[in-house]
Design an enzyme around this catalytic site. Structure first.
Site: not given
Length: 313
Positions: A12, A132, A188, A274
């Site tokens: 983000g 990131a 993905k 997750e």
């Protein structure tokens, strides 16, 4: 464009920074109070491909949005999958009947949750191959190149999706419209379903995992389970291409030295993962479709066991 990044962690922050640099009016929204406080006081600090950058972006704590007065044109969802429902509840004050919502979360099936809060014609789904890392409150590490694919959720919104891709690309995010985003999402998910869990369990980066003699076999087994589940939903993966794509992640000259987001969450920051929305989703769908998924079942159990051992929160 007036944009809210809902979930200002590593990814983000990357998108927020790059959209801000392109001249958009960006507000970050996050639930990590130390992160919010650091950015409010000192700006977002980033190691951006080796260059130290400080960007003074607006940021708000997600539980205090009722006082935020802005006509948001676009919300980009980057919260963790297990936090998605709460984030959607919290951002209701900034959503209008015209606000577009783009979901770029890892995992499968998020559009079903989003549709409970957002009109279908305003929902756009996609995925990203950017990387990131978050190094602490208010500080991120951004390196390498990436891309974004996205598609409208409701029919008739193709032009709006193409326009969103254009806005992201103007910020250097290499976005394009896809007419088969579910293929890209499953593709993905195969990357996440191998690199995230395996690197976390084995306590290594992607190059380290790829150097092991069992890497190819484990990747192949997991990808085949994803492909069998995808086929039940009429998404037909090119298994050999997907495996070859995953194995490019092993290259230390590319992104091989990167530690995947699940590793960062659990090992570096002691946070819950997750896994239930990646390998765990394949396990659930396997039971639904009566398709065996032993590797995904076991990897999900291993990650949850490690969460318990580390008392992750």
């Amino acid at each position: 464009m007036k944009i809210i990044i809902a979930g200002a962690g590593a990814m983000g922050s990357r998108f927020g920074l790059m959209l801000h640099q392109a001249g958009n009016e960006v507000t970050l929204v996050d639930g990590w109070q130390d992160h919010v406080k650091a950015i409010k006081e000192n700006g977002l600090k980033a190691n951006f491909n080796g260059e130290e950058v400080t960007a003074h972006l607006a940021i708000e704590w997600q539980q205090e949005l009722s006082s935020l007065k802005t006509e948001t044109e676009l919300v980009v969802l980057f919260t963790k999958a297990m936090q998605l429902d709460q984030m959607l509840q919290d951002i209701q004050p900034v959503l209008s009947e015209n606000t577009k919502v783009l979901c770029l979360l890892n995992g499968i099936g998020h559009e079903d949750i989003i549709a409970s809060y957002v009109p279908e014609q305003n929902i756009f789904i996609g995925n990203t191959m950017w990387t990131a890392g978050i190094e602490g409150p208010g500080r991120v590490k951004l390196f390498g190149e990436g891309s974004v694919e996205l598609q409208n959720f409701a029919k008739g919104q193709e032009e709006a999706a193409i326009e969103l891709a254009k806005i992201l690309s103007q910020a250097g995010l290499n976005a394009k419209y896809s007419d088969n985003i579910l293929y890209s999402i499953y593709r993905k998910a195969c990357v996440n379903g191998t690199m995230n869990g395996l690197c976390t369990i084995l306590d290594t980066n992607m190059a380290g995992f790829g150097a092991t003699k069992f890497a190819d076999e484990m990747v192949t087994k997991i990808v085949n389970e994803f492909a069998e589940i995808a086929a039940q939903e009429e998404v037909f993966l090119d298994v050999e291409e997907v495996i070859a794509h995953i194995e490019t992640c092993f290259d230390p000259e590319l992104i091989g030295l990167h530690y995947p987001s699940m590793y960062q969450d659990l090992i570096k920051h002691n946070r819950l993962t997750e896994i239930d929305y990646i390998n765990g989703a394949v396990s659930r769908k396997g039971k639904k479709y009566h398709v065996p998924t032993p590797y995904c079942d076991f990897l999900t159990q291993l990650i949850h066991s490690k969460e318990e051992i580390l008392h992750a929160q």
